[in-house]
Design an enzyme around this catalytic site. Structure first.
Site, PDB file in Angstrom:
ATOM      1  N   ASP A 195      -8.736  -0.749  11.396  1.00  0.00           N
ATOM      2  CA  ASP A 195      -8.737   0.854  11.193  1.00  0.00           C
ATOM      3  C   ASP A 195     -10.625   1.272  11.544  1.00  0.00           C
ATOM      4  OD1 ASP A 195      -9.191   3.098   9.322  1.00  0.00           O
ATOM      5  OD2 ASP A 195      -8.078   2.289   7.907  1.00  0.00           O
ATOM      6  N   HIS A 265      -6.428   6.321  13.331  1.00  0.00           N
ATOM      7  CA  HIS A 265      -7.409   5.142  12.817  1.00  0.00           C
ATOM      8  C   HIS A 265      -8.203   4.340  13.779  1.00  0.00           C
ATOM      9  CE1 HIS A 265      -7.010   6.348   8.535  1.00  0.00           C
ATOM     10  NE2 HIS A 265      -6.356   7.218   8.706  1.00  0.00           N
ATOM     11  N   GLU A 329      -2.095  10.322   9.154  1.00  0.00           N
ATOM     12  CA  GLU A 329      -3.530  10.655   9.162  1.00  0.00           C
ATOM     13  C   GLU A 329      -4.593  10.829  11.065  1.00  0.00           C
ATOM     14  OE1 GLU A 329      -5.576   9.892   4.725  1.00  0.00           O
ATOM     15  OE2 GLU A 329      -5.453   8.503   6.275  1.00  0.00           O
ATOM     16  N   TRP A 407       4.302   7.732   1.948  1.00  0.00           N
ATOM     17  CA  TRP A 407       3.800   7.572   0.763  1.00  0.00           C
ATOM     18  C   TRP A 407       2.458   8.700   0.289  1.00  0.00           C
ATOM     19  CZ3 TRP A 407      -1.541   9.366   1.914  1.00  0.00           C
ATOM     20  CH2 TRP A 407      -2.246   9.755   3.259  1.00  0.00           C
ATOM     21  N   ASP A 434      -6.503   1.678  -5.417  1.00  0.00           N
ATOM     22  CA  ASP A 434      -7.373   1.991  -5.437  1.00  0.00           C
ATOM     23  C   ASP A 434      -8.619   2.573  -6.561  1.00  0.00           C
ATOM     24  OD1 ASP A 434      -5.863   2.890  -4.458  1.00  0.00           O
ATOM     25  OD2 ASP A 434      -8.045   4.016  -2.894  1.00  0.00           O
TER      26      ASP A 434
HETATM   27  C1  ACM Z   1      -2.799   6.347   3.934  1.00  0.00           C
HETATM   28  O1  ACM Z   1      -2.906   6.320   2.579  1.00  0.00           O
HETATM   29  N1  ACM Z   1      -3.335   6.909   4.470  1.00  0.00           N
HETATM   30  C2  ACM Z   1      -1.633   5.720   4.603  1.00  0.00           C
END
Ligand code: ACM
Ligand code: ZN
Length: 569
Positions: A195, A265, A329, A407, A434
């Protein structure tokens, strides 16, 4: 004074009733799908043992581990012979299915493959006193209730995710994570290895990925994007270490699915090889959280050579059918809002779009991302692998054979299945571990936000909203544990548990076999198991908020860990 013969008779009676013993209440998580309990028990201490020699070596090893745990905890060896435990190969059962019959003659287990035997052994362990999970001989009621259990999972994909990029987890910690997953019959570890904030897998052809990309100069303090702690932070896994974890997981019935998140990422890779970006940099391994603007250049052929070479090495280490290629993203990063997305102004990306006939407009970048996804999918498919991607990969002409991980809610998964793609559900509102789990947020360890309590996890119904014709495409369910705000193993485990226990029932139990009251009542036994394993967990469901409770590990362990892993806590 009582007559000695009466005393002897009383002692004999006591001994007899003691050898009969009282079984544990049935508190197995996930609850097996068919259970019948009968009257009476079978004493297991020093029982006989018979293992079908037709079983493969991994299944025999799983049974040996169970036998060893039993011998250690009871203090008595099992003797080879009839009339006790017997493990048989039954090729008519599915790979994850098992059958147990416990009667006065003994405990007969049937399965067809490693996972079935592992799950049968785990069910038996959870039916025994928690001391079975300890490392020494213990006094307990070493009996199993007479019962018949026929069990197999509802979903084939039962995943848990771990983010090793934002914070790095040692091999031991990852193995503990795998152990706990195995206890609750999960079978896929989705390992987020790259990432913006750190590249964690050794790639021999690109040494700078770990010389440069595995290290950040500091870590943002709380949510103050303008301030970092200035402490060098990082780490990576060598390929040998990764192979060791793959093997460790496989022996526990768990396949590791590595994630190389692309084309976004990727700042840690860009910091290592700036020529892979649209602007050429310079780039720095990111020190803050959020979504970065800089991503791989889609117009540069070198980027595809790089990705194929990286994925080639990934495939050499990870034998999984699936490779996760991220895809989330990519655009509109939250840093530098005034700066345009690189793909909007890069001449190489513009040339690629022109070649592909992509017209400028709001969908152009998604079409270009789809070009990247399709090329990588083809490369992996030519090598016998399949892709999983976050639900953004649906925003374009996704090629057949891809699996979509939903997601941003469930819509992505529902749409994917309707379009004929396989889907895995991991919606933020149910499965982002989280997020806070406690009612009193100010008493919880500082976190990213959100609220996903235990009951909410448990309440998820994966087939809700899926028309019957599309249900074949729902592979299963996964929870994600991102670690921006989680830097210590005690905290990681605290966020994981007991929510992963609830997840396991969503994944394993048939819809009519779920019952939150029954599950909640089973947790006390599972907390005992976790205590024996030295694994931390939240007790919010018992009214104990935050980390008020003592961590399961000692303060000295904690201090040693902190010394070896200086972190921003
Ligand atoms: C994510 O939570 N960006 C997959
Ligand atoms: Zn570009």
């Amino acid at each position: 004074m009582k007559h000695p013969s009466i005393l002897a008779a009383l002692a004999l009676l006591a001994a007899l009733s003691c050898s009969k013993g009282t079984p544990q209440p049935f508190q197995v998580i996930p609850m097996p799908n068919e259970v019948t309990i009968a009257k009476g028990v079978f004493p297991v201490k020093g029982a006989a043992l018979q293992v079908d020699q037709a079983l493969d070596a991994p299944s025999q090893a799983a049974i040996s581990a169970f036998v060893q745990a039993l011998e250690t905890a009871t203090g008595k060896a099992l003797k080879e012979g009839e009339g006790g435990f017997s493990f048989h190969l039954n090729p008519d059962l599915e790979a994850e299915e098992y059958f147990i019959r416990i009667d006065k003659k003994g405990v007969a287990v049937e399965a067809s493959a490693l996972n079935g035997f592992l799950y049968a052994c785990e069910t038996l362990k959870q039916m025994l006193p928690v001391e079975i999970y300890g490392s020494r001989k213990a006094k307990a009621d070493w009996v199993l209730p007479r019962a018949t259990i026929h069990d197999k999972p509802r979903f084939a994909y039962r995943g848990m995710h771990l983010d090793s990029s934002r914070h790095f987890w040692s091999l031991d910690e990852v193995k503990r994570y795998i152990d706990v997953m195995a206890t609750y019959k999960l079978n896929r570890l989705h390992w987020h290895l790259t990432d913006d904030q750190g590249w964690r897998m050794q790639i021999k052809r690109y040494p700078r990925l770990t010389e440069v990309g595995a290290w950040r100069a500091g870590t943002v303090v709380g949510k103050d994007w303008g301030r970092t702690d200035g402490i060098l932070y990082g780490g990576f896994y060598t390929q040998d270490q990764l192979r060791e974890v793959v093997e460790y997981a496989a022996a526990r019935g768990i396949t590791i699915i590595p994630e190389i998140d692309l084309p976004g990422h990727m700042v840690a890779a860009l910091a290592s090889y700036p020529e892979l970006g649209c602007t050429g940099g310079p780039y720095k391994v990111w020190e803050r959280w959020g979504v970065a603007k800089d991503i791989l250049c889609a117009g540069n052929e070198e980027v595809f050579t790089f990705l194929e070479n990286v994925l080639y090495e990934v495939m050499q280490v990870f034998p999984s059918e699936y490779i996760h290629i991220g895809g989330d993203e990519c655009f509109n990063g939250d840093a530098e809002p005034e700066r345009p997305d690189p793909w909007d102004i890069c001449p190489k990306c513009a040339r690629r779009m022109a070649q592909l006939g992509i017209r400028r407009g709001p969908g152009a970048k998604h079409e270009l991302q789809n070009y990247v996804t399709s090329r990588i999918q083809k490369y992996l498919s030519d090598n016998g692998r399949r892709i999983i991607g976050w639900d953004e990969i649906l925003e374009g002409n996704l090629q057949p054979g891809a699996t979509v991980m939903s997601w941003r809610g469930t819509e992505g998964g529902i749409q994917a299945a309707a379009r004929g793609f396989d889907a895995i559900f991991t919606p933020t509102g149910y499965f982002y571990f989280d997020y806070y789990q406690g009612r009193e947020r100010d008493k919880e360890p500082f976190g990213i936000g959100g609220y996903v309590p235990l009951e909410k996890v448990y309440s998820y119904e994966p087939l809700q909203g899926i028309p019957p014709r599309d249900q074949q495409h729902i592979l299963g369910v996964q929870a994600n544990l991102w670690t921006e705000y989680i830097s210590m193993p005690e905290h990681l485990e605290y966020m994981l548990l007991p929510r992963m226990c609830a997840l396991s029932e969503v994944q394993w139990c048939n819809a009519d076999n779920k019952d939150y009251e029954r599950f909640n009542a089973s947790l006390d036994h599972t907390f005992g198991i976790l205590d024996k394993k030295g694994v931390n967990y939240s007790l919010d469901c018992r009214g104990l908020v935050g980390l008020e409770r003592k961590p399961a590990r000692s303060a000295a362990d904690l201090e040693a860990y902190l010394e070896a892993n200086p972190v921003n806590w």
